[in-house]
Design a protein around this motif. Sequence first.
Motif, PDB file in Angstrom:
ATOM      1  N   SER A 203      15.437 -29.257  42.689  1.00 58.34           N
ATOM      2  CA  SER A 203      15.116 -29.114  41.274  1.00 58.34           C
ATOM      3  C   SER A 203      14.804 -27.662  40.949  1.00 58.34           C
ATOM      4  O   SER A 203      14.168 -26.952  41.729  1.00 58.34           O
ATOM      5  CB  SER A 203      13.912 -29.997  40.921  1.00 58.34           C
ATOM      6  OG  SER A 203      13.470 -29.721  39.613  1.00 58.34           O
ATOM      7  N   LYS A 205      13.685 -27.065  37.625  1.00 57.71           N
ATOM      8  CA  LYS A 205      12.906 -27.132  36.397  1.00 57.71           C
ATOM      9  C   LYS A 205      11.413 -27.164  36.696  1.00 57.71           C
ATOM     10  O   LYS A 205      10.986 -27.796  37.666  1.00 57.71           O
ATOM     11  CB  LYS A 205      13.317 -28.367  35.590  1.00 57.71           C
ATOM     12  CG  LYS A 205      14.773 -28.316  35.140  1.00 57.71           C
ATOM     13  CD  LYS A 205      15.146 -29.526  34.302  1.00 57.71           C
ATOM     14  CE  LYS A 205      16.600 -29.422  33.851  1.00 57.71           C
ATOM     15  NZ  LYS A 205      16.993 -30.591  33.020  1.00 57.71           N
ATOM     16  N   GLN A 323      16.243 -42.594  37.492  1.00 57.42           N
ATOM     17  CA  GLN A 323      16.909 -41.994  36.339  1.00 57.42           C
ATOM     18  C   GLN A 323      16.164 -42.275  35.030  1.00 57.42           C
ATOM     19  O   GLN A 323      16.148 -41.443  34.128  1.00 57.42           O
ATOM     20  CB  GLN A 323      18.346 -42.509  36.257  1.00 57.42           C
ATOM     21  CG  GLN A 323      19.215 -42.053  37.422  1.00 57.42           C
ATOM     22  CD  GLN A 323      20.568 -42.716  37.446  1.00 57.42           C
ATOM     23  OE1 GLN A 323      20.792 -43.750  36.788  1.00 57.42           O
ATOM     24  NE2 GLN A 323      21.504 -42.139  38.198  1.00 57.42           N
ATOM     25  N   LYS A 324      15.521 -43.441  34.952  1.00 57.78           N
ATOM     26  CA  LYS A 324      14.764 -43.773  33.745  1.00 57.78           C
ATOM     27  C   LYS A 324      13.423 -43.054  33.714  1.00 57.78           C
ATOM     28  O   LYS A 324      13.024 -42.509  32.677  1.00 57.78           O
ATOM     29  CB  LYS A 324      14.547 -45.284  33.671  1.00 57.78           C
ATOM     30  CG  LYS A 324      13.821 -45.749  32.423  1.00 57.78           C
ATOM     31  CD  LYS A 324      13.700 -47.263  32.390  1.00 57.78           C
ATOM     32  CE  LYS A 324      12.978 -47.726  31.120  1.00 57.78           C
ATOM     33  NZ  LYS A 324      12.852 -49.216  31.066  1.00 57.78           N
ATOM     34  N   MET A 326      12.563 -40.297  35.116  1.00 53.64           N
ATOM     35  CA  MET A 326      12.740 -38.851  34.993  1.00 53.64           C
ATOM     36  C   MET A 326      13.653 -38.485  33.833  1.00 53.64           C
ATOM     37  O   MET A 326      14.275 -37.416  33.809  1.00 53.64           O
ATOM     38  CB  MET A 326      13.289 -38.287  36.303  1.00 53.64           C
ATOM     39  CG  MET A 326      12.401 -38.550  37.507  1.00 53.64           C
ATOM     40  SD  MET A 326      12.958 -37.756  39.026  1.00 53.64           S
ATOM     41  CE  MET A 326      12.575 -36.035  38.650  1.00 53.64           C
ATOM     42  N   SER A 327      13.709 -39.383  32.848  1.00 54.11           N
ATOM     43  CA  SER A 327      14.510 -39.138  31.649  1.00 54.11           C
ATOM     44  C   SER A 327      13.968 -37.944  30.866  1.00 54.11           C
ATOM     45  O   SER A 327      12.754 -37.718  30.795  1.00 54.11           O
ATOM     46  CB  SER A 327      14.524 -40.387  30.763  1.00 54.11           C
ATOM     47  OG  SER A 327      15.153 -40.113  29.527  1.00 54.11           O
ATOM     48  N   GLU A 328      14.875 -37.204  30.277  1.00 55.83           N
ATOM     49  CA  GLU A 328      14.493 -36.017  29.508  1.00 55.83           C
ATOM     50  C   GLU A 328      14.804 -36.163  28.030  1.00 55.83           C
ATOM     51  O   GLU A 328      14.436 -35.317  27.223  1.00 55.83           O
ATOM     52  CB  GLU A 328      15.226 -34.786  30.060  1.00 55.83           C
ATOM     53  CG  GLU A 328      14.881 -34.478  31.513  1.00 55.83           C
ATOM     54  CD  GLU A 328      15.715 -33.352  32.076  1.00 55.83           C
ATOM     55  OE1 GLU A 328      16.757 -33.026  31.457  1.00 55.83           O
ATOM     56  OE2 GLU A 328      15.337 -32.783  33.112  1.00 55.83           O
ATOM     57  N   GLU A 329      15.494 -37.252  27.654  1.00 56.47           N
ATOM     58  CA  GLU A 329      15.874 -37.467  26.257  1.00 56.47           C
ATOM     59  C   GLU A 329      15.672 -38.932  25.888  1.00 56.47           C
ATOM     60  O   GLU A 329      15.596 -39.807  26.759  1.00 56.47           O
ATOM     61  CB  GLU A 329      17.340 -37.075  26.032  1.00 56.47           C
ATOM     62  CG  GLU A 329      17.652 -35.617  26.302  1.00 56.47           C
ATOM     63  CD  GLU A 329      19.129 -35.312  26.141  1.00 56.47           C
ATOM     64  OE1 GLU A 329      19.436 -34.225  25.630  1.00 56.47           O
ATOM     65  OE2 GLU A 329      19.959 -36.168  26.511  1.00 56.47           O
ATOM     66  N   PRO A 336      14.260 -44.262  26.474  1.00 52.41           N
ATOM     67  CA  PRO A 336      14.698 -43.161  27.341  1.00 52.41           C
ATOM     68  C   PRO A 336      16.171 -43.273  27.727  1.00 52.41           C
ATOM     69  O   PRO A 336      16.673 -44.365  28.005  1.00 52.41           O
ATOM     70  CB  PRO A 336      13.793 -43.293  28.567  1.00 52.41           C
ATOM     71  CG  PRO A 336      13.359 -44.715  28.576  1.00 52.41           C
ATOM     72  CD  PRO A 336      13.258 -45.125  27.132  1.00 52.41           C
ATOM     73  N   ASN A 339      18.656 -40.238  33.101  1.00 48.88           N
ATOM     74  CA  ASN A 339      18.976 -38.892  33.577  1.00 48.88           C
ATOM     75  C   ASN A 339      19.902 -39.007  34.787  1.00 48.88           C
ATOM     76  O   ASN A 339      19.458 -39.292  35.895  1.00 48.88           O
ATOM     77  CB  ASN A 339      17.693 -38.144  33.945  1.00 48.88           C
ATOM     78  CG  ASN A 339      17.969 -36.723  34.412  1.00 48.88           C
ATOM     79  OD1 ASN A 339      19.112 -36.260  34.396  1.00 48.88           O
ATOM     80  ND2 ASN A 339      16.927 -36.026  34.817  1.00 48.88           N
ATOM     81  N   ASN A 341      21.325 -36.791  36.431  1.00 48.24           N
ATOM     82  CA  ASN A 341      21.235 -35.665  37.364  1.00 48.24           C
ATOM     83  C   ASN A 341      20.259 -35.924  38.509  1.00 48.24           C
ATOM     84  O   ASN A 341      20.094 -35.067  39.382  1.00 48.24           O
ATOM     85  CB  ASN A 341      20.822 -34.397  36.620  1.00 48.24           C
ATOM     86  CG  ASN A 341      21.868 -33.945  35.625  1.00 48.24           C
ATOM     87  OD1 ASN A 341      23.070 -34.031  35.899  1.00 48.24           O
ATOM     88  ND2 ASN A 341      21.438 -33.477  34.459  1.00 48.24           N
ATOM     89  N   HIS A 344      18.303 -35.916  43.072  1.00 47.77           N
ATOM     90  CA  HIS A 344      19.018 -34.680  43.335  1.00 47.77           C
ATOM     91  C   HIS A 344      19.965 -34.814  44.516  1.00 47.77           C
ATOM     92  O   HIS A 344      20.978 -34.108  44.578  1.00 47.77           O
ATOM     93  CB  HIS A 344      18.013 -33.552  43.564  1.00 47.77           C
ATOM     94  CG  HIS A 344      17.124 -33.313  42.387  1.00 47.77           C
ATOM     95  ND1 HIS A 344      15.947 -34.008  42.198  1.00 47.77           N
ATOM     96  CD2 HIS A 344      17.249 -32.486  41.327  1.00 47.77           C
ATOM     97  CE1 HIS A 344      15.377 -33.597  41.071  1.00 47.77           C
ATOM     98  NE2 HIS A 344      16.141 -32.678  40.517  1.00 47.77           N
TER      99      HIS A 344
END
Length: 510
Positions: A203, A205, A323-324, A326-329, A336, A339, A341, A344
């Motif tokens: 990561s 970020k 993925q849920k 660590m969702s960003e949107e 959510p 994600n 991505n 990793h």
Amino acid sequence: MKQKMTVPNVIVHQIWFWFALVVTSVSPFMTPLPKQPQSQLQRVPWTTTTSMTSRSSNRKSVQLNMVFDFFKQRTSEGIEQLSKLSDAAAKGQLGQGLADAAAYTAESNAAFADGLAKSRNRLLNNLETLFTGKSEDVLEELQDVLLQADLGMKTAEDVVAEVKSLQDSSTKRLGRDDLMSIMRGKLIETLDQEGFTQAIQFSTKPRVPTVLFIMGANGMGKTTTIGKLAHRLRTEGNQTVLMAACDTFRAGAVEQLEQWADRAEVDCYGPSEQRNTPSAVLYGALDKAITEEYDTLLVDTSGRLSNNEALNAELVKMKKVIQKRMSEETDQDGKPIFNLNVPHETLLVLDAAQGRMALDSAKVWDKELGLSGLILTKLDGSARGGSVVAISRELKLPVKLIGVGEGINDLRDFEPERFVDGLLGIGAAGASASANEGALLESRLKEMRKARDVRAKEMKQAVAAAPAVPSPAMSTVGAAGGEDVESQQPRRRSMPRPSNKKKKKKKKKN
């Protein structure tokens, strides 16, 4: 007046000489770092991309550029070795300083050479029989040797085809070193395909932990690999690591991971009364890793076979949990958006002793979960090290790590060139006395390929310059009218066979 060469001056000259020598040796395995303030150098495990005040203040970049044992403190180890060498020279102990630097390199190569000893001995013994024998079909025997080394049919065919191509274009018979250079080159090219990266993705970020999703069947060495990887991340990368004990199906799996966590001196998140399913444990571990700003979360999954549909469905569910969480949107309804991505890395642990038998299961998991890389274990106890080549090629996945021993430090970074040298007994990685053997073989292969290209070009030019030879024409152009001579000739009609009916009638009248 000519300056007198004093003892300090001699030492300075020696330092500069050995400085150049060591830099030449170490530089291929080091990546230059950007200049940073001294305050940021305390937690720079590999490379730094962002500065923060939290626990993850110096989180590493997208890739962890691992080059076997040179991975350890690679951003400072070369400078440290030179510093020790300089100090030793200043104290009149240059010989001891050089011995320390040599021991450092020798220890790295020896550890890897030992790990592939069984595979190397088996392959070299078969090759020696090929080189000393008097077989009429050397290419066929070479292919058999490569297949016995578990390199796979496609790789064996590629090597044989290259040998045949270079032999046909050469005026001399290929020797032992020629064959070794061809095998070395083709194996490295197979393992280092375009798009492959042996570096683990991390990561970049702020305050977002790296999630490594590690899976594999029981007995492959998955839990042990997680423990060794955690140890390396903490000691060599200065990372804060959290293990997620999500293998709730196998008895003793959680306790085994907790023991490895204690041994590696990292934290472990296990099941509780409220959270006792794999997905629930994973969600709790994600919460802890994010809120407490851990650098890396290592997810241990339940060991399973690829034909166990229920457990495979649980794996898919766990990946969606990551993925849920660590969702960003979010979408229009505030839900959510997954994600894609993360995680990793989705790494599959395979036992090298099984060779190609593990391929079918790996293909199923890759189709359902989307694998990003492989970890090959137990190479030290197997004579099937060549299976690394076959598996990587068949799955079209890079090998990221390999296990070459039972010790906590025996999880090595995979680097194609050193692996092939270790397998073929070339250079220091292959326990050979000739340190520059690999470079010489690489140069020899380039020469042979260049000679082949030159010869092919010359033959092409010779064919183009040669006068055109008229071929037997199916239709020759006539002198007049541009018509074909064949068309000017009258077509012969097939005459009907004479009938004997009249003769038969006459005979009857008579």
